[in-house]
Structures are given as C-alpha cells and as structure tokens.
Design a protein around this motif. Structure first.
Motif, PDB file in Angstrom:
ATOM      1  N   GLY A   1       4.182  -8.957   5.980  1.00  0.00           N
ATOM      2  CA  GLY A   1       3.429  -7.736   5.708  1.00  0.00           C
ATOM      3  C   GLY A   1       4.273  -6.698   4.984  1.00  0.00           C
ATOM      4  N   GLY A   2       3.591  -5.736   4.376  1.00  0.00           N
ATOM      5  CA  GLY A   2       4.287  -4.593   3.807  1.00  0.00           C
ATOM      6  C   GLY A   2       4.866  -4.803   2.414  1.00  0.00           C
ATOM      7  N   VAL A   3       4.574  -5.935   1.788  1.00  0.00           N
ATOM      8  CA  VAL A   3       5.141  -6.174   0.454  1.00  0.00           C
ATOM      9  C   VAL A   3       4.209  -5.662  -0.656  1.00  0.00           C
ATOM     10  CG1 VAL A   3       6.425  -8.200   1.239  1.00  0.00           C
ATOM     11  CG2 VAL A   3       4.184  -8.507   0.195  1.00  0.00           C
ATOM     12  N   GLY A   4       3.054  -5.108  -0.246  1.00  0.00           N
ATOM     13  CA  GLY A   4       2.105  -4.597  -1.241  1.00  0.00           C
ATOM     14  C   GLY A   4       1.047  -5.618  -1.612  1.00  0.00           C
TER      15      GLY A   4
ATOM     16  N   SER B   1      -2.042  -6.100  -0.344  1.00  0.00           N
ATOM     17  CA  SER B   1      -3.399  -5.561  -0.477  1.00  0.00           C
ATOM     18  C   SER B   1      -3.518  -4.686  -1.724  1.00  0.00           C
ATOM     19  CB  SER B   1      -3.768  -4.740   0.754  1.00  0.00           C
ATOM     20  OG  SER B   1      -3.671  -5.535   1.896  1.00  0.00           O
ATOM     21  N   THR B   2      -2.516  -3.877  -1.975  1.00  0.00           N
ATOM     22  CA  THR B   2      -2.535  -3.024  -3.170  1.00  0.00           C
ATOM     23  C   THR B   2      -2.628  -3.904  -4.418  1.00  0.00           C
ATOM     24  OG1 THR B   2      -1.149  -1.452  -2.002  1.00  0.00           O
ATOM     25  CG2 THR B   2      -1.204  -1.249  -4.399  1.00  0.00           C
TER      26      THR B   2
ATOM     27  N   ASN C   1       6.231  -7.784  -6.693  1.00  0.00           N
ATOM     28  CA  ASN C   1       5.868  -6.374  -6.515  1.00  0.00           C
ATOM     29  C   ASN C   1       7.118  -5.579  -6.156  1.00  0.00           C
ATOM     30  OD1 ASN C   1       4.056  -4.197  -6.401  1.00  0.00           O
ATOM     31  ND2 ASN C   1       3.881  -4.366  -4.177  1.00  0.00           N
ATOM     32  N   MET C   2       7.070  -4.291  -6.477  1.00  0.00           N
ATOM     33  CA  MET C   2       8.209  -3.390  -6.240  1.00  0.00           C
ATOM     34  C   MET C   2       9.449  -3.994  -6.912  1.00  0.00           C
ATOM     35  SD  MET C   2       7.471  -2.255  -2.334  1.00  0.00           S
ATOM     36  CE  MET C   2       5.830  -2.216  -1.623  1.00  0.00           C
TER      37      MET C   2
ATOM     38  N   ILE D   1       5.593  -5.895 -11.038  1.00  0.00           N
ATOM     39  CA  ILE D   1       4.993  -4.568 -10.883  1.00  0.00           C
ATOM     40  C   ILE D   1       6.087  -3.626 -10.386  1.00  0.00           C
ATOM     41  CG2 ILE D   1       3.213  -3.240  -9.664  1.00  0.00           C
ATOM     42  CD1 ILE D   1       1.847  -6.054  -9.193  1.00  0.00           C
ATOM     43  N   PRO D   2       6.243  -2.473 -11.036  1.00  0.00           N
ATOM     44  CA  PRO D   2       7.311  -1.573 -10.594  1.00  0.00           C
ATOM     45  C   PRO D   2       6.998  -0.911  -9.253  1.00  0.00           C
ATOM     46  CG  PRO D   2       5.995  -0.530 -12.297  1.00  0.00           C
ATOM     47  CD  PRO D   2       5.502  -1.943 -12.173  1.00  0.00           C
ATOM     48  N   LEU D   3       8.034  -0.424  -8.619  1.00  0.00           N
ATOM     49  CA  LEU D   3       7.869   0.430  -7.444  1.00  0.00           C
ATOM     50  C   LEU D   3       7.706   1.838  -7.994  1.00  0.00           C
ATOM     51  CD1 LEU D   3       8.239   0.995  -4.342  1.00  0.00           C
ATOM     52  CD2 LEU D   3      10.663   1.199  -4.803  1.00  0.00           C
ATOM     53  N   HIS D   4       6.537   2.390  -7.833  1.00  0.00           N
ATOM     54  CA  HIS D   4       6.303   3.719  -8.417  1.00  0.00           C
ATOM     55  C   HIS D   4       5.440   4.553  -7.495  1.00  0.00           C
ATOM     56  CE1 HIS D   4       5.303   6.893 -11.253  1.00  0.00           C
ATOM     57  NE2 HIS D   4       6.321   6.470 -11.972  1.00  0.00           N
TER      58      HIS D   4
ATOM     59  N   ILE E   1       1.653   4.600  -7.972  1.00  0.00           N
ATOM     60  CA  ILE E   1       0.915   3.435  -7.461  1.00  0.00           C
ATOM     61  C   ILE E   1       0.637   3.649  -5.974  1.00  0.00           C
ATOM     62  CG2 ILE E   1       0.983   0.928  -7.029  1.00  0.00           C
ATOM     63  CD1 ILE E   1       2.630   0.602  -9.540  1.00  0.00           C
ATOM     64  N   ARG E   2       1.654   4.111  -5.242  1.00  0.00           N
ATOM     65  CA  ARG E   2       1.477   4.316  -3.803  1.00  0.00           C
ATOM     66  C   ARG E   2       0.467   5.436  -3.533  1.00  0.00           C
ATOM     67  NH1 ARG E   2       1.741   7.076   0.157  1.00  0.00           N
ATOM     68  NH2 ARG E   2       2.652   8.881  -0.879  1.00  0.00           N
TER      69      ARG E   2
ATOM     70  N   SER F   1      -3.064   4.424  -4.490  1.00  0.00           N
ATOM     71  CA  SER F   1      -3.513   3.372  -3.599  1.00  0.00           C
ATOM     72  C   SER F   1      -3.911   3.961  -2.247  1.00  0.00           C
ATOM     73  CB  SER F   1      -2.351   2.387  -3.448  1.00  0.00           C
ATOM     74  OG  SER F   1      -2.729   1.319  -2.684  1.00  0.00           O
TER      75      SER F   1
HETATM   76  P1  ADP Z   1       0.595  -5.312   2.520  1.00  0.00           P
HETATM   77  O1  ADP Z   1      -0.833  -5.623   2.226  1.00  0.00           O
HETATM   78  O2  ADP Z   1       1.545  -6.333   2.003  1.00  0.00           O
HETATM   79  O3  ADP Z   1       0.860  -4.990   3.960  1.00  0.00           O
HETATM   80  P2  ADP Z   1       0.117  -2.762   1.184  1.00  0.00           P
HETATM   81  O4  ADP Z   1      -0.603  -3.130  -0.045  1.00  0.00           O
HETATM   82  O5  ADP Z   1      -0.666  -2.174   2.319  1.00  0.00           O
HETATM   83  O6  ADP Z   1       0.981  -3.989   1.702  1.00  0.00           O
HETATM   84  O7  ADP Z   1       1.303  -1.792   0.722  1.00  0.00           O
HETATM   85  C1  ADP Z   1       2.218  -1.232   1.650  1.00  0.00           C
HETATM   86  C2  ADP Z   1       2.606   0.153   1.137  1.00  0.00           C
HETATM   87  O8  ADP Z   1       3.333   0.017  -0.080  1.00  0.00           O
HETATM   88  C3  ADP Z   1       1.412   1.044   0.825  1.00  0.00           C
HETATM   89  O9  ADP Z   1       1.724   2.376   1.177  1.00  0.00           O
HETATM   90  C4  ADP Z   1       1.258   0.921  -0.695  1.00  0.00           C
HETATM   91  O10 ADP Z   1       0.692   2.090  -1.283  1.00  0.00           O
HETATM   92  C5  ADP Z   1       2.708   0.765  -1.128  1.00  0.00           C
HETATM   93  N1  ADP Z   1       2.875   0.010  -2.374  1.00  0.00           N
HETATM   94  C6  ADP Z   1       2.405  -1.228  -2.661  1.00  0.00           C
HETATM   95  N2  ADP Z   1       2.788  -1.606  -3.905  1.00  0.00           N
HETATM   96  C7  ADP Z   1       3.495  -0.566  -4.419  1.00  0.00           C
HETATM   97  C8  ADP Z   1       4.163  -0.320  -5.667  1.00  0.00           C
HETATM   98  N3  ADP Z   1       4.190  -1.252  -6.626  1.00  0.00           N
HETATM   99  N4  ADP Z   1       4.772   0.879  -5.839  1.00  0.00           N
HETATM  100  C9  ADP Z   1       4.756   1.806  -4.845  1.00  0.00           C
HETATM  101  N5  ADP Z   1       4.180   1.642  -3.666  1.00  0.00           N
HETATM  102  C10 ADP Z   1       3.545   0.474  -3.442  1.00  0.00           C
END
Ligand code: ADP
Length: 381
Positions: free
Chosen positions: A129-132, A134-135, A292-293, A328-331, A334-335, A338
């Motif tokens: 989890g937490g790798v982005g 869902s985003t 991602n990130m 995809i950059p960490l930006h 995006i957060r 999202s």
């Molecule tokens: P997962 O589904 O893997 O648990 P999420 O999509 O919920 O992850 O993302 C976790 C957090 O990281 C959220 O706060 C989201 O906005 C942030 N996030 C995801 N991708 C990026 C990105 N490329 N840049 C910045 N923040 C991101």
C-alpha cells in the motif's frame, strides 16, 4: 498484413470533404498489428472529436474488411493543435484534452471477455500500500478515456477504498428495480463503483478471504457497467499485496492484463517482482510496470531531481521481462489534486503531469491491442 498496406488503404480516406487524406495529413499514428488485430490512432483537434466519429468508423470498417485482418480498433486521439500531430509513442505522445464525458464512443476492443457490458478488464495492482496505486489507477482510467475509450473504474481495494474520495463521489449507487443489480456512479465521465460506497466507512470490516473475493466478483458481475453503452475497458483498483485474496481475484476475474504500480525503491527490491510472479502464475499478461514517485519534480524551481537515480526501474523491468510503461514524478500538485477529488488530468489537462499519464495510457493501449486471451469462467462462492 503490413503497415504499408494499411497506410495505402487509409490514403483513400479524406480527412474532410475536399481535403487531403488522413495519412498525408499526418493524422494516422501508432499502427500495431498483432495476431490479426490492427490498432491505430487518428489524431483530431479536441473540439472536433465528436464530429470525427464517422471518420473513425470509416477507417475502422475499411481496415476490418482487409484480407488477413480479424479485428480493427481505431481510437481518436484528441489533439490541441491539428498541425502538431506526431506519432504518439510513449516518449512523444501529444498532449490531449480529455473528451467530454458525454461524447459518444463506440470503439470495438479485441476482447473475448464474457462479462456483460465490459470488453476488457485491467487490474492495477501494487505489491504494497501507499505507492500511489489508486491515484495512478484513476488518472490512467481518465487518460484512457481521453484517448477515446469508454472506461469504468472499480475500486476493489477492500483495505482502503479511496476511489469515492479521489473522484469526489458522495452519491450511493442505486439498485435496479426487481433485480440485484446496481447502477454505477458517473464521475468525470467514468462509470465508477467502489466497495467504499457499499460498506459504512466508519465500521471497520474484517474481510475473510472467500467473502472478500465473493463481494468483489459480484461487484464486477452485478453492476450495469453498460448503462450508457458498453465499456471498452474496466480498470480495477486491486487490493495491495500478493496474498490469497489477490491471487483468487486474479484467477476468478477474467482479467485481460495487469498493470503494476511501483516506486523505484520497491522495483529495486523484491516487492514488485512478487506481484509479477503472482500474475504470471495465473497466466495473466502483464501490460507493464508504472514507476510512480519516480523522481522529485521541484514545485519552486521546476527542476527534476533523480533522488533514486535514473533508468534503474526501466532496466529492472527489462531484466525481468516486462514492458516499462513510464514514470510519474513525485509532485505536490498530483497529491493535492488527487486528495481534493479533482484528478490532475481533469483539473489540469494541459499540464506536463497530464501528458505523462496520457503517454502511459498510450503505451497500455498498445499492450491491450495484443491481448487475445480467452476469458476464464467466473466462479461466485
Ligand atoms: P495506494 O493506492 O497505493 O495506497 P494512493 O494512490 O492512495 O496509494 O496514494 C497515497 C498518497 O500518495 C496519496 O496522498 C496520493 O495523493 C499521493 N500520491 C500518489 N502518487 C503521487 C505522485 N506521483 N506525486 C505525489 N503524491 C502522490
């Protein structure tokens, strides 16, 4: 069947009455020929996307009628400037404005899936989890839609359903009278359904494996995905990890393929490889890895910082034999977008971040075009 023969045929199709043909005008790109399936894009100005539907159909029918072609799949790629058309390879995809959610879309996907209302099901998964995940799933679903496909999204993440928040959905799904079926919720043009809309978010659910799988497979089967026309693609935001629930899901849901979202650190480590091994075990094609990130994109100075080095993920993907779909950059943007329920691809269609998601969606579509795997039967416990 060769690319030249296809181009030769397409030269007979005019872009507009009295205008040049679609090939000479540089509108045709990304021709893929695989196992009798031909797929390509026709780039059109975003505002003409709807008006160009007959053109798309004409090209699709023409190619579908060629000897040696079983199926043709033609997508309209919405361009900002008609003169700036370039082949949209993963490294040079044009920026496209998302199509209006109500635009009629009738793509024919190369699907064998036996789920009413859905041509292809694609899982977006991650080893943790937490790798982005869902985003990325949301933005890729919107990017596929921007590329002209009719798309749905199913939030199967029982551990932390986040699609309602990411798409700002507050409505509850409605039941179809005299049946156990539900209608999806339409959000930003996507047909959406989430486990989070069906359970009380304040009541922690303890999912036993079979119960979770049963709930998830029913959600796929018992939702009227085609309430506004058949979906080309249903994106499933899978639960993170590679445990029994994920494995059973992968076996029981007729997936066309899977996209694995990973951060650079996981790719270098063992996590992402576990996910790949799981899908391989059940013979589900891996459409590719999304990093991602991947690098830090500084909001103040705009500079790219390759905190984790550069090129490692791509090299790892090559080493383990799966396509690399993009980074995809960490930006911050995006957060923030999202988490505010306004995905960046909708909120900022012209941004560089949107372009990145569109490029990845393009690369995914190329992989999808090659999928001709027959669907296994769904077993509901
Ligand atoms: P997962 O589904 O893997 O648990 P999420 O999509 O919920 O992850 O993302 C976790 C957090 O990281 C959220 O706060 C989201 O906005 C942030 N996030 C995801 N991708 C990026 C990105 N490329 N840049 C910045 N923040 C991101």
């Amino acid at each position: 069947m060769t690319e030249d023969k296809i181009l030769q045929l397409l030269r007979q199709i005019k872009s507009a009455p009295g205008a040049g043909d679609i090939v000479s005008e540089g509108m045709v790109s990304d021709i893929i020929i695989r196992d009798g399936t031909v797929m390509f894009s026709i780039s059109v100005p975003a505002e003409k996307a709807e008006a160009c539907e007959p053109l798309r159909k004409q090209a699709e029918d023409a190619v579908a009628g060629m000897e040696g072609v079983n199926k043709a799949m033609v997508v309209l790629t919405a361009e900002r400037a008609p003169s700036a058309q370039q082949p949209s390879s993963p490294s040079s995809a044009p920026k496209a404005a998302p199509r209006a959610p109500s635009a009629p879309q009738q793509q024919k996907g190369p699907s064998h899936i036996d789920i009413a209302g859905v041509r292809q099901i694609i899982a977006v998964s991650s080893a943790k989890g937490g790798v982005g995940k869902s985003t990325t799933a949301v933005n890729l679903a919107l990017a596929l839609q921007a590329n002209g496909l009719k798309v749905g999204i199913l939030d199967a993440d029982i551990y932390g359903p986040s699609i309602p928040r990411l798409l700002k959905i507050t409505d509850k799904p409605t039941a179809v009278a005299n049946s156990r079926r539900m209608n999806p919720i339409k959000a930003y043009g996507l047909m959406a359904m989430s486990i989070g809309l069906l359970v009380d978010p304040d009541t922690p659910m303890v999912w036993r494996g079979p119960m979770a799988v049963s709930a998830l497979t029913q959600m796929i089967r018992d939702v009227n995905w085609d309430v506004e026309g058949k979906l080309d693609v249903l994106v499933v935001d899978m639960p993170p990890g590679t445990g029994d629930i994920q494995l059973t899901m992968a076996q029981q849901v007729p997936l066309s393929g899977s996209v694995i979202v990973s951060t650079p650190q996981d790719l270098a480590l063992i996590d992402a490889r576990k996910g790949i091994a799981m899908f391989r075990k059940v013979n589900i094609p891996i459409l590719g890895i999304v990093e991602n990130m991947s690098y830090f994109s500084c909001p103040t100075c705009g500079t790219r910082h390759d905190i984790f080095g550069h090129g490692g993920a791509h090299a790892t993907a090559t080493e383990i034999g799966v396509p690399f779909l993009g980074e995809i950059p960490l930006h911050m943007e995006i957060r923030e977008r999202s988490d505010a329920g306004e995905p960046i691809i909708v909120a900022e269609p012209e941004s560089d971040h949107t372009a990145v998601y569109l490029q990845i969606a393009n690369a995914m579509m190329k992989q999808i075009a090659g999928v001709t795997r027959p669907a296994p039967a769904i077993v509901i416990e």
